[in-house]
Design an enzyme around this catalytic site. Structure first.
Site, PDB file in Angstrom:
ATOM      1  N   ALA A 185       1.993 -13.984  -3.465  1.00 40.66           N
ATOM      2  CA  ALA A 185       3.194 -14.311  -4.248  1.00 40.66           C
ATOM      3  C   ALA A 185       3.508 -15.813  -4.318  1.00 40.66           C
ATOM      4  CB  ALA A 185       4.380 -13.514  -3.708  1.00 40.66           C
ATOM      5  N   ARG A 243       1.507 -11.260 -13.807  1.00 43.52           N
ATOM      6  CA  ARG A 243       1.516 -10.117 -12.874  1.00 43.52           C
ATOM      7  C   ARG A 243       2.985  -9.745 -12.658  1.00 43.52           C
ATOM      8  NH1 ARG A 243      -2.070 -10.492  -7.553  1.00 43.52           N
ATOM      9  NH2 ARG A 243      -1.792  -8.234  -7.585  1.00 43.52           N
ATOM     10  N   GLN A 276      -8.242  -7.746   0.786  1.00 48.78           N
ATOM     11  CA  GLN A 276      -7.737  -9.084   1.150  1.00 48.78           C
ATOM     12  C   GLN A 276      -7.761  -9.296   2.660  1.00 48.78           C
ATOM     13  OE1 GLN A 276      -6.295  -7.000  -1.029  1.00 48.78           O
ATOM     14  NE2 GLN A 276      -5.224  -8.080  -2.655  1.00 48.78           N
ATOM     15  N   ASP A 332       6.082  -9.535  -1.560  1.00 46.03           N
ATOM     16  CA  ASP A 332       5.981  -9.965  -2.962  1.00 46.03           C
ATOM     17  C   ASP A 332       7.338 -10.052  -3.623  1.00 46.03           C
ATOM     18  OD1 ASP A 332       3.149  -8.880  -2.362  1.00 46.03           O
ATOM     19  OD2 ASP A 332       3.008 -10.155  -4.135  1.00 46.03           O
ATOM     20  N   ASN A 358       5.457  -5.050  -0.947  1.00 46.09           N
ATOM     21  CA  ASN A 358       4.304  -5.823  -0.450  1.00 46.09           C
ATOM     22  C   ASN A 358       3.051  -4.990  -0.709  1.00 46.09           C
ATOM     23  OD1 ASN A 358       3.223  -8.180   0.899  1.00 46.09           O
ATOM     24  ND2 ASN A 358       2.785  -6.862   2.639  1.00 46.09           N
ATOM     25  N   LYS A 359       1.924  -5.536  -0.349  1.00 45.91           N
ATOM     26  CA  LYS A 359       0.631  -4.903  -0.633  1.00 45.91           C
ATOM     27  C   LYS A 359       0.596  -3.428  -0.254  1.00 45.91           C
ATOM     28  CE  LYS A 359      -2.108  -6.253  -2.317  1.00 45.91           C
ATOM     29  NZ  LYS A 359      -2.342  -5.974  -3.777  1.00 45.91           N
TER      30      LYS A 359
HETATM   31  O1  MRU Z   1      -2.337  -8.504  -4.794  1.00 43.06           O
HETATM   32  P1  MRU Z   1      -2.136  -9.717  -3.944  1.00 43.06           P
HETATM   33  O2  MRU Z   1      -3.352 -10.110  -3.151  1.00 43.06           O
HETATM   34  O3  MRU Z   1      -1.550 -10.865  -4.731  1.00 43.06           O
HETATM   35  O4  MRU Z   1      -1.026  -9.267  -2.895  1.00 43.06           O
HETATM   36  C1  MRU Z   1      -0.606 -10.173  -1.925  1.00 43.06           C
HETATM   37  C2  MRU Z   1       0.377  -9.614  -0.963  1.00 43.06           C
HETATM   38  O5  MRU Z   1       0.775  -8.473  -1.045  1.00 43.06           O
HETATM   39  C3  MRU Z   1       0.931 -10.546   0.061  1.00 43.06           C
HETATM   40  O6  MRU Z   1       1.248  -9.878   1.234  1.00 43.06           O
HETATM   41  C4  MRU Z   1       2.212 -11.195  -0.486  1.00 43.06           C
HETATM   42  O7  MRU Z   1       1.997 -11.727  -1.762  1.00 43.06           O
HETATM   43  C5  MRU Z   1       2.727 -12.260   0.407  1.00 43.06           C
HETATM   44  S1  MRU Z   1       1.685 -13.686   0.441  1.00 43.06           S
HETATM   45  C6  MRU Z   1       2.446 -14.856   1.408  1.00 43.06           C
END
Ligand code: MRU
Length: 357
Positions: free
Chosen positions: A53, A94, A201, A242, A252-253
């Site tokens: 994010a 996004r 990730q 996010d 979040n993810k």
């Molecule tokens: O789909 P992504 O890789 O953009 O998702 C990222 C996440 O969910 C992270 O945990 C979130 O963005 C925080 S990053 C400091």
């Protein structure tokens, strides 16, 4: 204060172009892409060359500067119209991360406030604001790291998810910012990360950046989270975010919710680390947070997915929402906040929003 320099750069503005570490290639290859047009930045956000994010927010600010470079020779009407169009397009790159629209909104305010003032001056101000967003993000990460490290005890086992590190921000990261700060201030900690299917990730990015920075990490498949938490090896779970709604519900993810439920069951504290730019004063609760669904071939690539009977579908949400009652506290740039304290801070942010950014 611990001074932390990591051995790689995720985002860099070099003159009139943007250089991004290509996160699709990690950990096999460390490759950089050079981008001159804002539309290519939109594609890089969509295809996850850059992700996380805060990083998406910083890159969106720079993309607005690239648009300004592209349009600065146009007559005034054309410049302001196309800058506004670029802001609209970037905001849609996004849907879930609050930081994207927050950063675009900051630049949009400058453009709107400068109608009738020279394009050269506006261009300069857009660049300054994009650079300020980047510098601010570094500082927010540092501050989150300092506040969060105070929660960590020597010997703690810490579980994280996805990548909320330097690859996801302009600084040392949010959840990983806490981990770096604790580790580099001399605390002995054990770090665990969920693999984070389907984009991996955790396995590809979190392990790469921690190892590149000299820290040991243990990776586990997402279906092993219950096993490790129940084993007693985990003292704290720390994840990024996010988007955080006014009531504290946190997107979040995908898989974060599973972790939070299991942590709650075994009474392991569950922390969300995030800067104020991730809080959305317009989302009252998690129900107001749009969840991105990603292409099905992320779950099953073309080579191993042959639906010969036409019967197999794929479900691929990129994020889930963890309800506030499962979150012990929020590690923010303004300190460690409980959900009730969060409400007051968010209210202040909502009130300031129209004046400040
Ligand atoms: O789909 P992504 O890789 O953009 O998702 C990222 C996440 O969910 C992270 O945990 C979130 O963005 C925080 S990053 C400091």
């Amino acid at each position: 204060m611990v001074d932390i320099e990591l051995p790689f750069k995720t985002i860099e503005l070099r003159g009139d172009h943007l250089v991004l570490l290509d996160q699709r290639q990690l950990p096999e290859k460390v490759e950089y892409v050079q981008i001159e047009k804002y539309k290519v930045v939109i594609e890089a956000i969509r295809n996850m060359t850059v992700r996380g994010a805060p990083a998406i927010g910083v890159v969106a600010g720079f993309a607005m500067f690239l648009a300004s470079v592209e349009y600065s020779n146009l007559p005034e009407d054309g410049y302001f119209r196309l800058m506004s169009k670029a802001a609209d397009e970037l905001s849609l790159a996004r849907p879930t991360a609050a930081n994207l629209r927050w950063a675009v909104q900051r630049i949009r305010k400058i453009i709107e406030g400068n109608h009738g003032i020279s394009i050269a001056k506006t261009h300069q101000m857009v660049k300054q604001e994009a650079e300020a967003i980047e510098a601010e993000d570094k500082e927010l990460c540092r501050s989150i790291g300092e506040h969060g490290a105070a929660l960590i005890n020597d010997g703690d086992g810490i579980l994280t998810h996805c990548n909320a590190g330097a690859l996801a921000t302009a600084g040392i990261g949010t959840a990983l910012g806490v981990i770096y700060t604790a580790a580099f201030s001399g605390k002995k900690i054990r770090i665990y990360s969920g693999e984070t299917r389907p984009v991996d990730q955790g396995r590809r990015l979190t392990s790469w950046e921690l190892a590149a920075s000299g820290l040991d990490v243990t990776i586990l498949c997402d279906n092993m989270i219950g096993s490790i938490i129940s084993s007693g090896k985990i003292d704290k779970v720390i994840v990024g975010a996010d988007r955080i709604a006014m009531n504290g519900d946190t997107a979040n993810k995908i898989g974060t919710l599973n972790m939070a439920l299991i942590a709650d069951h075994f009474q392991v504290p569950f922390y969300v680390a995030a800067p104020y730019s991730t809080f959305d004063p317009e989302a009252q609760s998690g129900a107001d947070i749009p969840i991105e669904f990603r292409p099905k071939d992320e779950v099953a690539s073309a080579e191993n997915y042959v639906d010969i009977h036409g019967k197999i579908d794929i479900y691929n949400p990129a994020f889930d929402v963890t309800p506030v009652n499962l979150i012990t506290a929020y590690i923010t740039d303004r300190g460690i906040l409980t959900s009730s304290e969060l409400g007051a801070v968010l209210m202040r942010k909502a009130k300031n929003l129209n004046q400040v950014h």
